[in-house]
Design a protein around this motif. Structure first.
Motif, short mmCIF file in Angstrom:
data_model
loop_
_atom_site.label_atom_id
_atom_site.label_comp_id
_atom_site.label_asym_id
_atom_site.label_seq_id
_atom_site.Cartn_x
_atom_site.Cartn_y
_atom_site.Cartn_z
N GLY A 253 0.75 -1.25 -0.03
CA GLY A 253 -0.02 0.06 0.10
C GLY A 253 0.82 1.21 -0.19
O GLY A 253 0.31 2.16 0.63
N GLY A 254 2.03 1.22 -0.68
CA GLY A 254 2.69 2.33 -0.60
C GLY A 254 2.56 3.58 -1.59
O GLY A 254 1.43 3.28 -2.34
N HIS A 255 2.97 4.51 -1.38
CA HIS A 255 2.71 5.77 -2.66
C HIS A 255 2.95 5.16 -3.98
O HIS A 255 2.26 5.47 -4.88
N GLY A 256 4.06 4.21 -4.27
CA GLY A 256 4.30 3.77 -5.66
C GLY A 256 3.22 3.06 -6.06
O GLY A 256 2.66 3.34 -7.47
N LEU A 257 2.62 2.12 -5.30
CA LEU A 257 1.30 1.25 -5.63
C LEU A 257 0.19 2.15 -6.10
O LEU A 257 -0.37 2.00 -7.27
N ILE A 258 0.12 3.19 -5.17
CA ILE A 258 -1.14 4.32 -5.64
C ILE A 258 -0.93 4.86 -6.71
O ILE A 258 -1.70 5.06 -7.56
N GLY A 259 0.38 5.34 -7.08
CA GLY A 259 0.60 6.20 -8.20
C GLY A 259 0.69 5.24 -9.31
O GLY A 259 0.01 5.77 -10.39
N MET A 260 0.86 4.09 -9.33
CA MET A 260 0.80 3.13 -10.75
C MET A 260 -0.73 3.12 -10.88
O MET A 260 -1.47 3.14 -12.01
N ARG A 261 -1.64 2.78 -9.85
CA ARG A 261 -2.94 2.74 -10.11
C ARG A 261 -3.64 3.75 -10.71
O ARG A 261 -4.61 3.89 -11.55
N GLU A 262 -3.06 5.19 -10.20
CA GLU A 262 -3.68 6.32 -10.78
C GLU A 262 -3.29 6.78 -12.04
O GLU A 262 -4.19 7.11 -13.05
N ARG A 263 -2.08 6.02 -12.39
CA ARG A 263 -1.69 6.22 -13.70
C ARG A 263 -2.48 5.53 -14.68
O ARG A 263 -2.96 6.14 -15.89
N ALA A 264 -3.00 4.39 -14.29
CA ALA A 264 -3.83 3.37 -15.08
C ALA A 264 -5.25 4.12 -15.34
O ALA A 264 -5.78 4.23 -16.30
N GLN A 265 -5.72 4.65 -14.11
CA GLN A 265 -7.06 5.22 -14.08
C GLN A 265 -7.10 6.33 -15.05
O GLN A 265 -8.03 6.48 -15.35
N LEU A 266 -6.18 7.16 -14.89
CA LEU A 266 -6.22 8.45 -15.55
C LEU A 266 -6.55 8.14 -17.21
O LEU A 266 -6.96 9.10 -17.83
N VAL A 267 -5.96 7.15 -17.61
CA VAL A 267 -6.20 6.70 -19.19
C VAL A 267 -7.33 5.69 -19.19
O VAL A 267 -7.55 5.23 -20.36
N GLY A 268 -8.20 5.59 -18.35
CA GLY A 268 -9.18 4.46 -18.42
C GLY A 268 -8.99 3.17 -18.08
O GLY A 268 -9.70 2.36 -18.55
N GLY A 269 -7.68 2.80 -17.76
CA GLY A 269 -7.30 1.55 -17.47
C GLY A 269 -7.52 0.81 -16.03
O GLY A 269 -8.16 1.60 -15.20
N SER A 270 -6.95 -0.22 -15.70
CA SER A 270 -7.15 -0.65 -14.54
C SER A 270 -5.57 -1.45 -14.28
O SER A 270 -4.82 -1.77 -14.98
N LEU A 271 -5.25 -1.56 -12.86
CA LEU A 271 -4.06 -2.13 -12.50
C LEU A 271 -4.21 -2.87 -11.18
O LEU A 271 -4.98 -2.50 -10.54
N GLN A 272 -3.64 -4.20 -11.02
CA GLN A 272 -3.39 -4.95 -10.10
C GLN A 272 -2.10 -5.23 -9.51
O GLN A 272 -1.28 -5.54 -10.45
N ALA A 273 -1.70 -5.11 -8.36
CA ALA A 273 -0.42 -5.47 -7.76
C ALA A 273 -0.63 -6.19 -6.66
O ALA A 273 -1.41 -5.93 -5.54
#
Length: 390
Positions: free
Chosen positions: A351-371
């Motif tokens: 649950g660090g900032h990096g994982l949150i940032g990756m999810r936000e990057r994916a959501q900003l372009v309409g995608g999704s991310l799982q880690a």
């Protein structure tokens, strides 16, 4: 009972009410009796006091609509007790009714509406009984029709002022709603900007620092055995630090202006990213199948770069030196998978900032991310839509 009102507004209300009193009170005396000398002094005094109460209510209409309504009722009752019919000073009653519906509380609003109905009936009865207007009619049918018409006109006159105030109340509420909406949108925009700054700072700085730390640790152990490796590590540290400094300067430029004013990483910069990872002692095994069918949108290229950058940074921090990267450029989407074996010791953070940032990057372009962790491996999977046009 008392509303918040600026001193300037209250002063304007008082001055305006005083001017109306000065204008309408003499006119009312002249209008009631063309020969003022025929009026008794008590009647004139009662009229003046009634006018003071009415226009006093006007002066505090915005400050306290409830008190203004009480003053208007007191003035109207005193006017009737003194034997006066409808006069020009009664325009103050209309202004007070306007104030009750425009600025009064919900209770005062409905008290004003009740005053319209009750006041209309009282005014009609007063004119019929005291002034004898309807009683002088030629027939009973004419008396009924004239009284009914008088009642309708009285309610319409009073109700018109109340409805006008109600419309202004709706306008004021719409303004407050719009202001609250704009404030909420401003707060949301500020929050998004703070999140973007945190995400970009993490993406730009964290990766370079991870490479620098890995090289510094390696150089410390290699200095005693192979000095030339320590020298190479120092060169890598210097290059990475210069690159990080350039990225930070670019980020600061974007923060001073707009996001995207400066150049953003693209797919062409991935090889440089992989080279930095190799210099940190990690050898990524990269698979691209299928390859991009064309030039992906810039937002997708940036998202792919940042997601891979953060995933590889995590592999440097928590991996054991092996990482698999798979990119699949399909006609309508790009699929990303980064898999690395977790080194022994504390488990990979989830649950660090990096994982949150990756999810936000994916959501900003309409995608999704799982880690998530799968056995001894930590896997990052992302799906980003790119559309048929890409």
């Amino acid at each position: 009972m008392i509303r918040s009102l600026s001193r300037t507004a209250l002063t304007l209300d008082i001055v305006g009410a005083a001017l109306l009193f000065i204008v309408f009170t003499p006119i009312s005396v002249v209008f009631y009796a063309p020969n003022p000398s025929e009026l008794a002094a008590p009647a004139v005094a009662a009229l003046v006091v009634s006018s003071i109460l009415l226009f006093g209510g006007v002066s505090i209409g915005r400050l306290s609509p409830a008190l203004a309504l009480m003053a208007a009722w007191a003035g109207a009752i005193l006017q009737m007790l003194a034997g006066f019919g409808p006069l020009p000073v009664d325009v103050a009653i209309l202004m007070v009714l306007y104030a009750t519906s425009a600025w009064g509380s919900r209770t005062v609003l409905w008290w004003g509406f009740g005053s319209v109905i009750v006041g209309g009936f009282i005014a009609t009865i007063y004119i019929v009984v005291v002034n004898g207007l309807v009683l002088n009619a030629a027939s009973g049918w004419n008396a009924i029709s004239t009284g009914t018409l008088l009642l309708i006109l009285s309610i319409l006159a009073l109700g018109f002022a109340w409805v006008c105030g109600l419309l202004w109340r709706v306008v004021l509420r719409a303004r407050r709603t719009r202001s609250a909406q704009l404030q909420a949108e401003s707060l949301a925009a500020e929050e998004q900007e703070r999140v973007r700054i945190a995400r970009d700072m993490h993406d730009v700085v964290a990766h370079s620092l991870a490479v620098v730390i890995a090289q510094a640790d390696g150089a410390r152990y290699a200095a005693a055995v192979k000095p030339e490796m320590a020298t190479e590590a120092l060169v890598t540290i210097a290059q990475t630090a210069r690159g990080a400094l350039s990225d930070v300067r670019l980020l600061l430029t974007q923060l001073r202006h707009r996001q995207g004013d400066g150049p953003q990483p693209t797919l062409a910069d991935l090889e440089t990213l992989f080279a930095q990872v190799r210099q940190a002692g990690i050898e990524p095994r990269i698979t691209v199948d299928p390859t991009p069918p064309g030039e992906p949108p810039g937002a997708i290229q940036l998202a792919v770069y940042r997601i891979l950058q953060e995933a590889l940074t995590n592999s440097i921090r928590h991996g054991d030196g092996a990482v698999d990267v798979h990119l699949a450029w399909l006609p309508d989407r790009v699929e990303i998978q980064v898999r690395n074996t977790v080194a022994s010791g504390p488990s990979q953070p989830s649950g660090g900032h990096g994982l949150i940032g990756m999810r936000e990057r994916a959501q900003l372009v309409g995608g999704s991310l799982q880690a998530e962790r799968e056995g001894a491996q930590f896997v990052v999977r992302a799906v980003l839509p790119i559309g048929e046009g890409a």
